[in-house]
Design a protein around this motif. Structure first.
Motif, PDB file in Angstrom:
ATOM      1  N   LEU A  11      20.739  51.918  -3.364  1.00 35.10           N
ATOM      2  CA  LEU A  11      21.476  52.610  -1.777  1.00 35.10           C
ATOM      3  C   LEU A  11      21.451  54.073  -1.790  1.00 35.10           C
ATOM      4  CD1 LEU A  11      24.560  50.444  -1.273  1.00 35.10           C
ATOM      5  CD2 LEU A  11      22.284  50.022  -0.022  1.00 35.10           C
ATOM      6  N   VAL A  72      23.809  54.909   9.037  1.00 36.36           N
ATOM      7  CA  VAL A  72      23.198  53.538   9.316  1.00 36.36           C
ATOM      8  C   VAL A  72      23.344  53.261  11.019  1.00 36.36           C
ATOM      9  CG1 VAL A  72      23.313  51.069   8.831  1.00 36.36           C
ATOM     10  CG2 VAL A  72      23.617  52.637   7.084  1.00 36.36           C
ATOM     11  N   LEU A  80      18.332  46.222   6.433  1.00 39.74           N
ATOM     12  CA  LEU A  80      19.531  45.405   5.585  1.00 39.74           C
ATOM     13  C   LEU A  80      20.574  45.227   6.531  1.00 39.74           C
ATOM     14  CD1 LEU A  80      20.490  44.561   2.793  1.00 39.74           C
ATOM     15  CD2 LEU A  80      21.675  47.086   2.353  1.00 39.74           C
ATOM     16  N   HIS A  82      23.405  43.209   5.504  1.00 39.41           N
ATOM     17  CA  HIS A  82      24.559  42.979   4.250  1.00 39.41           C
ATOM     18  C   HIS A  82      23.951  42.567   2.795  1.00 39.41           C
ATOM     19  CE1 HIS A  82      25.194  38.953   5.529  1.00 39.41           C
ATOM     20  NE2 HIS A  82      25.339  38.897   4.241  1.00 39.41           N
ATOM     21  N   ASP A 124      31.122  49.934   3.193  1.00 39.95           N
ATOM     22  CA  ASP A 124      31.112  50.956   1.940  1.00 39.95           C
ATOM     23  C   ASP A 124      31.392  52.178   2.609  1.00 39.95           C
ATOM     24  OD1 ASP A 124      28.544  51.921   2.459  1.00 39.95           O
ATOM     25  OD2 ASP A 124      27.875  51.704   0.644  1.00 39.95           O
ATOM     26  N   ASP A 126      29.399  54.695   3.331  1.00 38.36           N
ATOM     27  CA  ASP A 126      28.204  55.145   4.147  1.00 38.36           C
ATOM     28  C   ASP A 126      27.996  54.064   5.211  1.00 38.36           C
ATOM     29  OD1 ASP A 126      27.321  57.640   2.975  1.00 38.36           O
ATOM     30  OD2 ASP A 126      27.591  56.495   1.113  1.00 38.36           O
ATOM     31  N   ASN A 128      27.514  50.837   4.936  1.00 35.83           N
ATOM     32  CA  ASN A 128      26.660  49.418   4.444  1.00 35.83           C
ATOM     33  C   ASN A 128      27.519  48.398   4.133  1.00 35.83           C
ATOM     34  OD1 ASN A 128      24.012  50.763   3.868  1.00 35.83           O
ATOM     35  ND2 ASN A 128      25.447  51.999   2.265  1.00 35.83           N
ATOM     36  N   GLU A 129      27.176  47.301   5.036  1.00 36.65           N
ATOM     37  CA  GLU A 129      28.056  45.864   5.013  1.00 36.65           C
ATOM     38  C   GLU A 129      27.791  45.313   3.713  1.00 36.65           C
ATOM     39  OE1 GLU A 129      28.411  41.990   7.694  1.00 36.65           O
ATOM     40  OE2 GLU A 129      28.273  44.122   8.597  1.00 36.65           O
TER      41      GLU A 129
END
Length: 157
Positions: A11, A72, A80, A82, A124, A126, A128-129
């Protein structure tokens, strides 16, 4: 060719220190490099960190790209959706995870009973799931593969 297993995930993150604190200190993932006890000077050319649950040399690699990196995109998009992290084998362990992430101030963006798994969804730093899940004991998805696509129900912990 035959794929044997998913090896690792990489990531891009805005701030390596913030992301390391999340993955290591909140989620409890073991940091394998750089060594958190060593000096900041090391062989890496860019700020990065690797984590392992012990299955392989690293399952997650974070690479810093800076605070000005694009977010994102929300909603339907390509890429992506998750990634899932198995956090135990029982609902009691998932309840402990729920308490830990709430204590850390992490927002829960979803909770689902997938018949074969019980899952919590978080973001997270940033965006990201991440799915935090347990496999439901006694569900034999290998001999009953239709269970993989069972209707999703609200999770009741």
């Amino acid at each position: 060719m035959e794929i044997k297993e998913l090896g690792h995930l990489v990531l891009y993150v805005r701030n390596i220190e913030r992301s390391v604190a999340f993955y290591r200190d909140v989620l409890g993932w073991r940091q394998v490099f750089p060594d958190p006890a060593a000096s900041a000077d090391g062989p890496l050319r860019v700020p990065a960190a690797g984590f392992s649950a012990g299955r392989t040399h690293h399952e997650l690699l974070l690479i810093e790209v800076g605070e000005d990196a694009a977010a994102v995109p929300a909603g339907r998009r390509i890429g992506l959706y998750h990634f899932g992290l198995k956090v135990g084998d029982t609902d009691d362990e998932l309840r402990e995870v729920l308490a830990r992430i709430r204590e850390a101030g992490v927002d829960i963006v979803g909770a689902s009973d997938h018949t074969i798994t019980h899952s919590l969804y978080i973001l997270d730093p940033d965006g990201n799931e991440i799915e935090l899940y347990i496999d439901v004991a006694g569900v034999d998805w290998q001999s009953q593969p239709h269970l993989i696509a069972a209707p999703i129900r609200p999770l009741r912990l």
